[in-house]
Enzyme design. Structure first.
Site, mmCIF file in Angstrom:
data_model
loop_
_atom_site.group_PDB
_atom_site.id
_atom_site.type_symbol
_atom_site.label_atom_id
_atom_site.label_comp_id
_atom_site.label_asym_id
_atom_site.label_seq_id
_atom_site.Cartn_x
_atom_site.Cartn_y
_atom_site.Cartn_z
ATOM 1 N N ARG A 23 0.902 -1.365 0.085
ATOM 2 C CA ARG A 23 -0.117 0.027 0.064
ATOM 3 C C ARG A 23 0.955 1.273 -0.001
ATOM 4 N NH1 ARG A 23 -2.880 -1.241 5.377
ATOM 5 N NH2 ARG A 23 -0.553 -1.853 5.721
ATOM 6 N N GLU A 28 6.003 5.741 12.581
ATOM 7 C CA GLU A 28 5.810 6.512 13.570
ATOM 8 C C GLU A 28 6.465 7.994 13.552
ATOM 9 O OE1 GLU A 28 5.201 2.904 16.940
ATOM 10 O OE2 GLU A 28 6.745 4.237 17.127
ATOM 11 N N GLN A 48 3.865 21.219 21.486
ATOM 12 C CA GLN A 48 3.515 21.791 20.340
ATOM 13 C C GLN A 48 4.012 21.152 18.995
ATOM 14 O OE1 GLN A 48 3.154 26.104 20.390
ATOM 15 N NE2 GLN A 48 2.982 25.935 17.972
ATOM 16 N N ARG A 60 13.772 30.116 6.444
ATOM 17 C CA ARG A 60 13.046 30.434 7.709
ATOM 18 C C ARG A 60 14.001 30.314 8.868
ATOM 19 N NH1 ARG A 60 7.092 29.507 7.217
ATOM 20 N NH2 ARG A 60 6.761 28.773 4.833
ATOM 21 N N LYS A 72 13.580 20.857 19.413
ATOM 22 C CA LYS A 72 12.733 20.624 18.278
ATOM 23 C C LYS A 72 13.125 19.416 17.588
ATOM 24 C CE LYS A 72 12.215 25.489 17.505
ATOM 25 N NZ LYS A 72 12.823 26.727 16.972
ATOM 26 N N HIS A 119 17.385 28.017 15.326
ATOM 27 C CA HIS A 119 17.219 27.118 14.315
ATOM 28 C C HIS A 119 16.537 27.821 13.269
ATOM 29 C CE1 HIS A 119 14.338 24.332 12.252
ATOM 30 N NE2 HIS A 119 15.402 23.625 12.276
ATOM 31 N N LYS A 169 10.597 39.768 8.827
ATOM 32 C CA LYS A 169 10.917 39.503 10.356
ATOM 33 C C LYS A 169 12.496 39.006 10.227
ATOM 34 C CE LYS A 169 9.979 35.942 12.802
ATOM 35 N NZ LYS A 169 8.940 34.977 13.429
ATOM 36 N N ASP A 170 12.659 38.093 9.271
ATOM 37 C CA ASP A 170 13.863 37.195 9.203
ATOM 38 C C ASP A 170 14.734 38.168 8.591
ATOM 39 O OD1 ASP A 170 12.837 35.312 10.697
ATOM 40 O OD2 ASP A 170 12.659 33.923 9.007
HETATM 41 C C1 LIG Z 1 6.224 29.535 14.764
HETATM 42 C C2 LIG Z 1 4.780 29.952 14.975
HETATM 43 C C3 LIG Z 1 4.005 30.820 14.200
HETATM 44 N N1 LIG Z 1 2.845 31.108 14.201
HETATM 45 C C4 LIG Z 1 2.235 32.080 13.182
HETATM 46 C C5 LIG Z 1 2.852 33.579 13.584
HETATM 47 C C6 LIG Z 1 2.783 33.940 11.969
HETATM 48 O O1 LIG Z 1 1.573 34.746 12.053
HETATM 49 C C7 LIG Z 1 2.840 32.882 11.206
HETATM 50 C C8 LIG Z 1 4.232 32.875 10.691
HETATM 51 O O2 LIG Z 1 5.111 32.669 11.653
HETATM 52 P P1 LIG Z 1 6.807 32.838 11.351
HETATM 53 O O3 LIG Z 1 7.064 33.719 10.208
HETATM 54 O O4 LIG Z 1 7.203 32.910 12.795
HETATM 55 O O5 LIG Z 1 6.804 31.085 11.041
HETATM 56 P P2 LIG Z 1 8.307 30.515 10.689
HETATM 57 O O6 LIG Z 1 9.214 31.671 9.978
HETATM 58 O O7 LIG Z 1 8.025 29.239 9.802
HETATM 59 O O8 LIG Z 1 8.687 30.149 12.116
HETATM 60 C C9 LIG Z 1 9.330 28.822 12.268
HETATM 61 O O9 LIG Z 1 10.534 28.842 11.893
HETATM 62 C C10 LIG Z 1 11.430 27.652 12.090
HETATM 63 C C11 LIG Z 1 12.941 27.800 11.556
HETATM 64 C C12 LIG Z 1 11.399 27.398 13.520
HETATM 65 O O10 LIG Z 1 12.461 26.899 13.867
HETATM 66 C C13 LIG Z 1 9.986 27.351 14.076
HETATM 67 O O11 LIG Z 1 10.064 27.264 15.667
HETATM 68 C C14 LIG Z 1 9.401 28.809 13.779
HETATM 69 O O12 LIG Z 1 10.102 29.803 14.528
HETATM 70 O O13 LIG Z 1 2.448 31.701 11.918
HETATM 71 C C15 LIG Z 1 1.784 30.548 15.159
HETATM 72 O O14 LIG Z 1 0.684 30.905 15.251
HETATM 73 N N2 LIG Z 1 2.439 29.696 15.994
HETATM 74 C C16 LIG Z 1 3.923 29.173 16.017
HETATM 75 O O15 LIG Z 1 4.160 28.226 16.622
#
Ligand SMILES: Cc1cn([C@H]2C[C@H](O)[C@@H](COP(=O)(O)OP(=O)(O)O[C@H]3O[C@@H](C)C(=O)[C@@H](O)[C@H]3O)O2)c(=O)[nH]c1=O
Length: 184
Positions: A23, A28, A48, A60, A72, A119, A169-170
């Site tokens: 299939r 896991e 989470q 990212r 993580k 990270h 942001k980044d």
């Molecule tokens: C990380 C995160 C973001 N968000 C929301 C906030 C924002 O509106 C949208 C996108 O968020 P960001 O731009 O921070 O997403 P992103 O850049 O993908 O952030 C992630 O990057 C990688 C590298 C990691 O290691 C993660 O821990 C996390 O920081 O999602 C959540 O609701 N919960 C979460 O846990």
């Protein structure tokens, strides 16, 4: 499950078994007790879980939380990434050093990065989906972004001739020197 060492003693690459049949395959993605035993962690380990989907050449990161640092467990469900972690543990001789590992959907490898690292990852394929389980909740006000191309950290990203796509942001991340000031 096989556990492999990486450059950092506490960061591990895990070969998660896949069970193929006519299939497809089964695997896991998280087993609380197994990970607690394997990684020497206290339960509960993961509070989470997140999924992100990206186009090719998206970067990212580099993200960390200051007072609620997250461990993580990272796995690629489709596509491929170059996953990078920077040691922000002030009491370690490896503070400020980075390491990178390619992860792809071709296998069920998972990468465990404990709390204390920044990270991030660069996607190397179109339609890349990353699943990761976190040891603490996302706390936006606690998050910092290290600059992906800070010369003091000097991460050697693949495909460095092309500019990656980053969130605002980044793009505005802080340097390691700025981080040291803000964390002290
Ligand atoms: C990380 C995160 C973001 N968000 C929301 C906030 C924002 O509106 C949208 C996108 O968020 P960001 O731009 O921070 O997403 P992103 O850049 O993908 O952030 C992630 O990057 C990688 C590298 C990691 O290691 C993660 O821990 C996390 O920081 O999602 C959540 O609701 N919960 C979460 O846990």
């Amino acid at each position: 499950m096989q556990i492999r060492e990486t450059f950092f003693e506490s960061v591990h690459l895990l070969d998660v078994p896949r069970y193929p049949d006519e299939r497809g395959w089964f695997s896991e993605s998280q087993h609380q007790q197994q990970y607690a035993d394997l990684l020497g962690l206290d339960a509960p380990v993961f509070l989470q879980s997140n999924v992100s989907h990206s186009h090719i050449n998206v970067l990212r990161g580099m993200h960390a939380q200051l007072t609620r640092p997250q461990g993580k467990l990272i796995q690629v469900l489709s596509g491929e990434i170059y996953d990078v972690f920077v040691d922000l543990r002030a009491d370690q001789a490896t503070f400020g050093l980075w390491h990178g590992i390619r992860l792809s959907a071709q296998n069920s490898q998972q990468l465990w990065i404990p709390a204390g690292f920044a990270h991030g990852f660069l996607t190397l394929a179109q339609d890349t989906t990353v699943l990761y389980h976190c040891s603490d909740y996302y706390v936006p006000n606690d998050q910092i972004t290290l600059l992906w191309n800070d010369p003091d950290i000097n991460i050697q990203w693949p495909n460095s001739h092309t500019s990656p796509v980053l969130s605002p942001k980044d793009q505005a991340g802080m340097t390691l020197k700025e981080y040291i000031k803000c964390a002290s």
